[in-house]
Design an enzyme around this catalytic site. Structure first.
Site, PDB file in Angstrom:
ATOM      1  N   CYS A  86      12.429   6.731  25.438  1.00 45.48           N
ATOM      2  CA  CYS A  86      13.334   6.605  23.801  1.00 45.48           C
ATOM      3  C   CYS A  86      14.566   6.814  23.817  1.00 45.48           C
ATOM      4  O   CYS A  86      15.409   6.333  24.673  1.00 45.48           O
ATOM      5  CB  CYS A  86      12.198   7.592  23.252  1.00 45.48           C
ATOM      6  SG  CYS A  86      12.610   7.061  21.202  1.00 45.48           S
ATOM      7  N   HIS A 197       6.128   7.176  24.116  1.00 41.96           N
ATOM      8  CA  HIS A 197       6.607   8.537  24.938  1.00 41.96           C
ATOM      9  C   HIS A 197       5.225   8.723  25.374  1.00 41.96           C
ATOM     10  O   HIS A 197       4.037   9.338  25.386  1.00 41.96           O
ATOM     11  CB  HIS A 197       6.584   9.694  23.553  1.00 41.96           C
ATOM     12  CG  HIS A 197       7.602   9.804  22.840  1.00 41.96           C
ATOM     13  ND1 HIS A 197       8.767  10.356  23.192  1.00 41.96           N
ATOM     14  CD2 HIS A 197       8.238   8.534  21.271  1.00 41.96           C
ATOM     15  CE1 HIS A 197       9.843  10.381  21.997  1.00 41.96           C
ATOM     16  NE2 HIS A 197       9.947   8.590  21.340  1.00 41.96           N
ATOM     17  N   GLU A 199       4.701  11.914  26.647  1.00 40.62           N
ATOM     18  CA  GLU A 199       4.800  13.097  26.605  1.00 40.62           C
ATOM     19  C   GLU A 199       3.791  13.417  25.633  1.00 40.62           C
ATOM     20  O   GLU A 199       2.920  14.997  25.406  1.00 40.62           O
ATOM     21  CB  GLU A 199       5.941  14.207  26.512  1.00 40.62           C
ATOM     22  CG  GLU A 199       6.600  14.076  25.434  1.00 40.62           C
ATOM     23  CD  GLU A 199       7.321  12.737  25.116  1.00 40.62           C
ATOM     24  OE1 GLU A 199       7.282  11.795  25.697  1.00 40.62           O
ATOM     25  OE2 GLU A 199       8.267  12.879  24.358  1.00 40.62           O
TER      26      GLU A 199
END
Lengths: 224, 752
Positions: A86, A197, A199
């Site tokens: 990002c 993302h 994560e």
């Protein structure tokens, strides 16, 4: 496996990445403050998402001039692996460690939702090898400037070299990126920038566990 | 009004320009034994404003229940705090930024978010979630679209950047908000119980520290602006709106939390409404001490600011801290790391006064007790109005089919999905979000790192509610329902409701009817909070939401927080194939239903005046306990509260995600279509009777057993199938795909 997470003023996914990597690798990564000028040898440097320096001026532009960047360049020139997610991707294009640029989403809105990214057939890279081409990963996005742009010649080069790591599904491109690009590799395959993302899809309370696969694969590839 | 000579004595006209009444100004002169100068008058005016003093509502707010075994901090601090066990506590509060958001939607909303976040982290908590309750005028109206677009961008602009997930809330539309939108932001934080920070100053001689952003001329006298009606000339009030900087907010958050890990801080407070004035006055008065500030030490963004401007500025991202003596250097190192201003601006004194100096001259000397304790408390006249109109067979619609009614309800802007709004918020940063209110009736956020081995962890559930039509038609019953529904939303998500924060948005309290709405709804909220054991631990009041004498619908918003002690107990709202749907809280003998005040009435009868569905709070509480018991016994697969739109729309909401169908089992009385039965049928399908929940289960026998032994009414609606068709035998068939299309596309269509 030694992994560093670089923290800038305004980084806000540093803790999320830390938790994801710690969970997958069973080892805590190390936080590096952006003012640090010497970085020890790491196997992977992660630049997390966020709004570094408020994204004022241009996303990632101010962070790309932080003292730590010089060490990151050194790490890159040694062939070290770097992952920018990002805002981290935006910083990597601002530093020119990755080609292209990220502009405002074509819908002119911040967008946050789950979507599928598709692994591509790439040059050898720890980030993508291990995934069969066309593997779908369900991973969320959350960004305002994820519209990836390169000019026609550069795009041809990216395709020819196999530098496109991930694409959005045709008809589900959220931000107007050329060629539905969601993630791009450096020419040597050691640096990845991606807007989604991973994560945020690691733990059982998340909507998907595909981000866990992403990190597991990355760590396996780096170890091999 | 320029404030060049702020040391001059203030005239009555000047005081009134600052929002004080003649009586208040006279009281001030008498109490302080002199005519105050402009700076002193400005300070008094801010402290006496509705926004800071709660003068119209104080008398009634005092009646609310605020204590309980699990309450660590009730109203009166920056935010409320409740104990959730394991040495952890939840800090939360809701606050309005209505007036500024109408003047400047982006900045108004953004600073609303920034302000409420500071209220939470100033107490030592790391914010873990944001919610917001929004009210706009008619959708499709260009002004509404402009305001909505700006507000949503502003909320996202702050929340996304600072990296706190926005996980839910409400967005509703009604023409009464055409000229007065509502923007209520709620923040929830997590803190260790032994690391909570309060605002009461202490220790004579201790240094007073200013940290954060510099002070500029923005937001001067914002608290006073927010305490008055609008006229057509709102553009001229732009300078009273603050400007937010989420990046500085993020730095301030991290710096404060880093400082809080040390033991250098004695007390800390955010500079919110009325800026340096209210923070310094409140900190000193709470600690029973005085405060002396040298205004020349304040970090300023602009040159030649007067003492008046410095004290009344509402520049954002600033905090006031009382440190232990000698701790200045260590604290400064932390703020320097984060590139934030840090200045020692004064000290704590024993004389209970606020003394301000500028260029070595005293510019303000006011007694603190007077500012805090003598602020007015009004006993405004009020009249509680109740509507008793009932809908009958003559007034309900007869021409439309069930199918066409349901499509209109699902495609109504107040029912349809608000995805267009919430997708613009980062809802998954911090990695703990479980539901953003699209998968369950409440929003759910996991308590970070609460899992251990096999135990999957705990979660916080949050709901926000307000049905203004109910409050308008019957403030007391409406107040009760608002609290009950907020609690029900938590219970059907698997949580135990714990406590409430409220945001009371109303028109001009000088009008008897408006004051009646305030008094009535507080009475209802009080009763429900007592009955449901959910004390009010923080809140905010926003009055004068009027333009040219036209008031908004009464909107006392309830934000409720509950805890889920094991995330495996979370209940989502989407049914799966081959599950049996039951109404819990109603049996087959109940075939009429309350259409008054309903969404049905609003859409099809062009009116929402009518009696409000009655609520029995004891029954409501009993229902909640029953649902919790069913959940503990793993009988519930999914659950949904029956609220806006009534039974049928709520069934359809449960079927949407998996595109299921169902054959609805109608009660015998309405199985045969005829004109006489129409009122009953519509009542059954669309009535908004209270204290009802739909659940889906694979263990219908067990459910029936439990309902018998606990004496709870249940009614079997039918079994889900994968036809994608909702069959109402002998009446109509409804296509789920068409419902989904309307549900998802209604709002975006207004903005494309």
């Amino acid at each position: 496996m030694r992994i560093a997470i670089v923290v800038f003023p305004g980084s806000n996914c540093d803790r999320d990445i830390f938790e994801a990597i710690k969970y997958v690798s069973k080892k805590s990564p190390k936080f590096i403050w952006h003012k640090e000028t010497s970085i020890e040898n790491f196997d992977l440097i992660v630049i997390p998402g966020g709004f570094t320096f408020g994204d004022y001026l241009r996303c990632g532009a101010l962070a790309s001039n932080s003292p730590v960047i010089r060490s990151i360049r050194d790490h890159a020139s040694r062939g070290g692996a770097i992952l920018g997610i990002c805002n981290g991707f935006q910083i990597l294009t601002e530093t020119k460690l990755l080609p292209g640029t990220l502009i405002k989403n074509s819908v002119l809105k911040f967008l946050c939702h789950d979507l599928n990214v598709i692994a591509q057939d790439t040059l050898p890279s720890p980030f993508t090898w291990g995934f069969k081409p066309n593997t779908k990963l369900n991973i969320p996005i959350a960004h305002n400037e994820g519209n990836y742009y390169v000019n026609g010649n550069e795009l041809k080069k990216l395709i020819f070299n196999g530098q496109i790591a991930f694409k959005y599904e045709e008809n589900f491109n959220p931000n107007g990126s050329v060629e539905n690009i969601a993630g791009v590799l450096s020419e040597n395959g050691r640096i990845l920038g991606m807007m989604p993302h991973p994560e945020r899809s690691v733990f059982s309370h998340h909507n998907s566990l595909d981000g866990r696969l992403f990190f597991q694969n990355l760590i396996e590839q780096l170890l091999s | 009004m320029t404030k060049k000579n702020t040391n001059n004595e203030c005239t009555l006209n000047q005081a009134m320009e600052m929002g004080l009444t003649e009586e208040e100004f006279k009281l001030i002169c008498k109490k302080i034994g002199k005519t105050p100068n402009l700076t002193e008058t400005g300070i008094c005016s801010a402290m006496f404003s509705e926004h800071c003093s709660y003068k119209s509502s104080k008398k009634w707010l005092k009646t609310l229940p605020t204590s309980g075994d699990h309450v660590i901090q009730g109203p009166g601090e920056n935010a409320g705090i409740i104990d959730i066990g394991d040495n952890q506590a939840i800090v939360f509060k809701i606050e309005s930024h209505n007036h500024p958001s109408f003047i400047d939607p982006y900045q108004g909303a953004a600073t609303g978010v920034g302000g409420i976040l500071r209220d939470v982290f100033t107490m030592g908590a790391r914010p873990i979630a944001l919610m917001n309750v929004l009210r706009f005028g008619e959708i499709g109206n260009p002004l509404t679209n402009h305001l909505l677009t700006g507000v949503v961008k502003g909320i996202g602009g702050y929340g996304n950047c600072i990296g706190i997930p926005t996980v839910g809330g409400e967005t509703n539309f009604n023409q009464s908000y055409n000229s007065n939108i509502l923007v209520n932001a709620m923040a929830i934080g997590l803190v260790n119980k032994n690391k909570i920070f309060y605002s009461a100053a202490s220790g004579i001689g201790n240094p007073v520290i200013y940290v954060g952003a510099k002070t500029g001329r923005d937001g001067i006298h914002g608290a006073t602006m927010a305490s008055a009606e609008f006229s057509d000339d709102t553009e001229s009030q732009k300078p009273t709106v603050q400007v937010g900087d989420p990046f500085t907010g993020k730095l301030l958050l991290e710096a404060c939390l880093e400082l809080m890990k040390t033991d250098l801080i004695l007390s800390i407070q955010d500079m919110g409404a009325a800026g340096l004035t209210s923070s310094s006055v409140e900190m000193a008065s709470k600690g029973n001490v005085g405060i002396e500030i040298d205004l020349d030490k304040i970090p300023l963004r602009e040159k030649n600011m007067s003492s008046y401007e410095i004290m009344l500025s509402e520049s954002q991202e600033r905090m006031l801290i009382i440190l232990k003596k000698g701790a200045e250097d260590d604290a400064k190192t932390i703020f320097k790391k984060w590139d934030l201003d840090f200045a020692v601006i004064g000290k704590i004194i024993s004389d209970k006064k606020i003394i301000l100096k500028k260029e070595n001259k005293a510019v303000c000397n006011l007694p603190l007790d007077f500012l805090v304790n003598d602020s007015p408390e009004l006993s405004r006249e009020y009249k509680i109005k109740k509507t008793s109109k009932i809908l009958d067979n003559k007034t309900i619609i007869k021409t439309e089919s069930i199918k066409s009614i349901i499509y209109k309800i699902i495609g109504n802007e107040n029912f349809a999905s608000k995805k267009w709004v919430y997708e613009q918020y980062d809802s998954s940063v911090m990695g703990d979000t479980i539901s953003i209110g699209n998968k369950s009736d409440a929003s759910i956020v996991k308590i970070h790192n609460s899992d251990k081995g096999k135990f999957k962890g705990k979660a916080v559930a949050i709901s926000t509610d307000c049905n203004s039509k109910y409050i308008f038609n019957d403030p007391i019953e409406g107040g009760k329902i608002t609290v009950a529904e907020a609690a029900r939303n938590l219970v059907v998500s698997g949580a135990k409701p714990l406590a409430v924060t409220n945001n009371l948005n109303f028109g001009n309290p000088e009008k008897k009817e408006v004051m009646g709405q305030i008094v009535g709804s507080i009475k209802g909220i009080k009763e429900a909070c007592e009955e449901l054991y959910t004390p009010v631990v923080s809140g905010n009041v926003s009055l004068y939401n009027e333009t040219n004498g036209k008031s908004i619908l009464p909107t006392p918003v309830i934000g409720m927080v509950g805890v889920i002690d094991d995330i495996e107990k979370i209940i989502l709202m989407n049914a799966k194939n081959d599950e049996t749907l039951f109404i819990v809280g109603q049996d087959e003998n109940k075939f009429d239903g309350f259409l008054q005040s309903s969404l049905y009435q609003e859409i099809f009868c062009d009116d929402f005046l009518g009696q409000v569905p009655p609520i029995n709070l004891k029954k409501e509480k009993y229902l909640h306990d029953f649902i919790i018991k069913l959940n503990d016994n793993k009988i519930i697969n999914s659950a949904h509260d029956i609220s806006d739109g009534g039974l049928l729309p709520c069934i359809i909401e449960m079927l949407l995600l998996n595109k299921l169908g169902i054959n609805i089992n109608l009660p015998p009385r309405i199985q045969t279509p005829n004109k006489k039965n129409l009122l009953f049928l519509h009542g059954w399908l669309f009535g908004e009777d209270q204290s009802r929940i739909i659940i889906s289960t694979n263990k219908p026998d067990k459910l029936m057993e439990f309902s018998k032994s606990e004496n709870i009414k249940i009614y079997c609606i039918g079994k889900t199938n994968n036809t994608g068709v909702v069959e109402i035998p002998k009446y109509d068939s409804i296509c789920i795909n068409e419902c989904l299309n309307l549900y998802n596309n209604t709002i975006p269509n207004f903005f494309s």
